[in-house]
Design a protein around this motif. Structure first.
Motif, PDB file in Angstrom:
ATOM      1  N   PRO A  81     -12.291 -14.317  10.379  1.00 56.87           N
ATOM      2  CA  PRO A  81     -10.906 -13.954  10.044  1.00 56.87           C
ATOM      3  C   PRO A  81     -10.676 -13.702   8.553  1.00 56.87           C
ATOM      4  CG  PRO A  81     -10.933 -15.764  11.604  1.00 56.87           C
ATOM      5  CD  PRO A  81     -12.357 -15.546  11.190  1.00 56.87           C
ATOM      6  N   THR A  82     -11.420 -14.396   7.682  1.00 63.81           N
ATOM      7  CA  THR A  82     -11.248 -14.172   6.250  1.00 63.81           C
ATOM      8  C   THR A  82     -11.673 -12.760   5.864  1.00 63.81           C
ATOM      9  OG1 THR A  82     -11.745 -16.514   5.878  1.00 63.81           O
ATOM     10  CG2 THR A  82     -11.769 -15.066   3.960  1.00 63.81           C
ATOM     11  N   VAL A  83     -12.765 -12.290   6.432  1.00 62.39           N
ATOM     12  CA  VAL A  83     -13.225 -10.926   6.164  1.00 62.39           C
ATOM     13  C   VAL A  83     -12.249  -9.920   6.757  1.00 62.39           C
ATOM     14  CG1 VAL A  83     -15.089  -9.254   6.507  1.00 62.39           C
ATOM     15  CG2 VAL A  83     -15.636 -11.659   6.082  1.00 62.39           C
ATOM     16  N   ARG A  84     -11.788 -10.185   7.962  1.00 64.08           N
ATOM     17  CA  ARG A  84     -10.836  -9.285   8.605  1.00 64.08           C
ATOM     18  C   ARG A  84      -9.536  -9.221   7.805  1.00 64.08           C
ATOM     19  NH1 ARG A  84     -10.330  -4.895  10.925  1.00 64.08           N
ATOM     20  NH2 ARG A  84     -12.203  -5.439  12.095  1.00 64.08           N
ATOM     21  N   GLN A  85      -9.077 -10.364   7.288  1.00 62.54           N
ATOM     22  CA  GLN A  85      -7.841 -10.387   6.517  1.00 62.54           C
ATOM     23  C   GLN A  85      -7.999  -9.595   5.218  1.00 62.54           C
ATOM     24  OE1 GLN A  85      -6.446 -14.335   5.609  1.00 62.54           O
ATOM     25  NE2 GLN A  85      -4.478 -13.640   4.831  1.00 62.54           N
ATOM     26  N   LEU A  86      -9.134  -9.763   4.558  1.00 58.25           N
ATOM     27  CA  LEU A  86      -9.385  -9.010   3.336  1.00 58.25           C
ATOM     28  C   LEU A  86      -9.430  -7.511   3.637  1.00 58.25           C
ATOM     29  CD1 LEU A  86     -10.139  -8.737   0.342  1.00 58.25           C
ATOM     30  CD2 LEU A  86     -12.538  -9.079   1.015  1.00 58.25           C
ATOM     31  N   ALA A  87     -10.115  -7.136   4.712  1.00 60.39           N
ATOM     32  CA  ALA A  87     -10.205  -5.723   5.084  1.00 60.39           C
ATOM     33  C   ALA A  87      -8.817  -5.141   5.327  1.00 60.39           C
ATOM     34  CB  ALA A  87     -11.082  -5.576   6.330  1.00 60.39           C
ATOM     35  N   GLN A  88      -7.959  -5.891   6.002  1.00 55.06           N
ATOM     36  CA  GLN A  88      -6.609  -5.398   6.270  1.00 55.06           C
ATOM     37  C   GLN A  88      -5.803  -5.284   4.992  1.00 55.06           C
ATOM     38  OE1 GLN A  88      -5.607  -4.338   9.430  1.00 55.06           O
ATOM     39  NE2 GLN A  88      -4.072  -3.395   8.101  1.00 55.06           N
ATOM     40  N   GLN A  89      -5.983  -6.242   4.081  1.00 59.11           N
ATOM     41  CA  GLN A  89      -5.305  -6.191   2.791  1.00 59.11           C
ATOM     42  C   GLN A  89      -5.699  -4.922   2.028  1.00 59.11           C
ATOM     43  OE1 GLN A  89      -5.555  -9.712   0.167  1.00 59.11           O
ATOM     44  NE2 GLN A  89      -6.122  -8.322  -1.500  1.00 59.11           N
ATOM     45  N   ILE A  90      -6.999  -4.631   2.030  1.00 57.48           N
ATOM     46  CA  ILE A  90      -7.495  -3.435   1.341  1.00 57.48           C
ATOM     47  C   ILE A  90      -6.925  -2.178   1.988  1.00 57.48           C
ATOM     48  CG2 ILE A  90      -9.558  -2.053   0.889  1.00 57.48           C
ATOM     49  CD1 ILE A  90     -11.082  -4.744   0.580  1.00 57.48           C
ATOM     50  N   ALA A  91      -6.940  -2.136   3.322  1.00 61.70           N
ATOM     51  CA  ALA A  91      -6.437  -0.959   4.038  1.00 61.70           C
ATOM     52  C   ALA A  91      -4.961  -0.729   3.756  1.00 61.70           C
ATOM     53  CB  ALA A  91      -6.680  -1.111   5.536  1.00 61.70           C
ATOM     54  N   ASP A  92      -4.161  -1.790   3.813  1.00 57.25           N
ATOM     55  CA  ASP A  92      -2.723  -1.652   3.580  1.00 57.25           C
ATOM     56  C   ASP A  92      -2.448  -1.137   2.171  1.00 57.25           C
ATOM     57  OD1 ASP A  92      -2.266  -2.585   6.126  1.00 57.25           O
ATOM     58  OD2 ASP A  92      -1.734  -4.622   5.506  1.00 57.25           O
ATOM     59  N   ALA A  93      -3.144  -1.716   1.189  1.00 58.67           N
ATOM     60  CA  ALA A  93      -2.918  -1.332  -0.201  1.00 58.67           C
ATOM     61  C   ALA A  93      -3.376   0.095  -0.468  1.00 58.67           C
ATOM     62  CB  ALA A  93      -3.634  -2.304  -1.131  1.00 58.67           C
ATOM     63  N   GLN A  94      -4.557   0.446   0.038  1.00 56.56           N
ATOM     64  CA  GLN A  94      -5.079   1.775  -0.271  1.00 56.56           C
ATOM     65  C   GLN A  94      -4.328   2.860   0.497  1.00 56.56           C
ATOM     66  OE1 GLN A  94      -9.185   2.315  -0.967  1.00 56.56           O
ATOM     67  NE2 GLN A  94      -9.281   0.513  -2.250  1.00 56.56           N
ATOM     68  N   ARG A  95      -3.807   2.530   1.660  1.00 58.87           N
ATOM     69  CA  ARG A  95      -2.977   3.494   2.389  1.00 58.87           C
ATOM     70  C   ARG A  95      -1.701   3.781   1.596  1.00 58.87           C
ATOM     71  NH1 ARG A  95      -2.839   0.849   6.698  1.00 58.87           N
ATOM     72  NH2 ARG A  95      -4.675   1.757   7.690  1.00 58.87           N
ATOM     73  N   MET A  96      -1.106   2.746   1.021  1.00 54.73           N
ATOM     74  CA  MET A  96       0.087   2.921   0.206  1.00 54.73           C
ATOM     75  C   MET A  96      -0.228   3.750  -1.042  1.00 54.73           C
ATOM     76  SD  MET A  96       2.552   0.009  -1.527  1.00 54.73           S
ATOM     77  CE  MET A  96       1.245  -0.571  -2.621  1.00 54.73           C
ATOM     78  N   GLU A  97      -1.387   3.475  -1.658  1.00 56.24           N
ATOM     79  CA  GLU A  97      -1.771   4.213  -2.854  1.00 56.24           C
ATOM     80  C   GLU A  97      -2.061   5.683  -2.538  1.00 56.24           C
ATOM     81  OE1 GLU A  97      -3.651   0.246  -5.025  1.00 56.24           O
ATOM     82  OE2 GLU A  97      -4.984   1.887  -4.457  1.00 56.24           O
TER      83      GLU A  97
END
Length: 215
Positions: free
Chosen positions: A70-86
């Protein structure tokens, strides 16, 4: 508690702390409600190339096994959300500038004396479209990630995304030096801060799994 047990628990606790901090920090790093009046060629090139660079990060997150830690999955989702916004911000600037979202000459804006443009500590991989951007994964690596499972998937994802982030930081540092002021410069600095923090977290996560970053 035995030292061999205590140390992994401490590393895990630190990883969760850094991940939580990253989730709080990320939304503050892209300037909101601010649009550059005119984009110069460096800003256009950076926006085009960084949007394409970010899009590969989204592909890597999509190909990550849903059953990973879950820690890796959470980090991956954080990256996806941020980079999608960018990506949305970068493409919005390009639309307002009447510029294409795609560059005909990728990386041409990174002059030979730009900081980070020829930093040999930052690996450069051939992108799937035949161009070259720092940190990009090959199609073979993306395909391997799609079929990897469990710990193998975690390690490969962290290795690829860490290299990807280091490449993105190299590009953002070059833009920071080349752009005098304005929202694009602020965005580049935000990317440097956020992706450097996430890169540090991924380095810790790889160490937890007795794995090394890719060269």
């Amino acid at each position: 508690m035995h030292e061999r047990v205590r140390r992994p628990l401490a590393i895990a606790a630190l990883a969760f702390t850094l991940l939580a901090a990253g989730m709080l920090l990320r939304p503050l790093l892209i300037p909101e409600h601010e649009t550059p009046a005119v984009l110069d060629q460096t800003e256009i090139g950076f926006s085009q190339d960084m949007a394409a660079h970010h899009e590969q990060a989204l592909i890597m997150v999509q190909r990550l096994d849903s059953g990973v830690d879950p820690t890796v999955r959470q980090l991956a989702q954080q990256i996806a959300d941020a980079q999608r916004m960018e990506i949305g911000t970068l493409l919005g600037w390009l639309r307002l500038a009447n510029a294409s979202p795609d560059s005909k000459h990728p990386m041409a804006w990174m002059t030979s004396d730009s900081a980070g443009a020829h930093d040999h500590s930052m690996p450069t991989m051939a992108a799937t479209n035949g161009t070259s951007m720092p940190g990009m994964a090959t199609q073979t690596e993306l395909d391997a990630l799609a079929v990897a499972r469990g710990k193998d998937a975690e390690v490969l994802f962290l290795q690829l995304m860490l290299r990807h982030h280091r490449g993105g930081v190299a590009m953002a540092k070059a833009a920071d030096q080349l752009v005098a002021s304005g929202p694009v410069k602020e965005a580049a600095r935000g990317m440097i801060a956020a992706q450097s923090q996430e890169a540090g977290l991924m380095t810790i996560m790889l160490a937890q799994r007795n794995a090394q970053p890719l060269s």
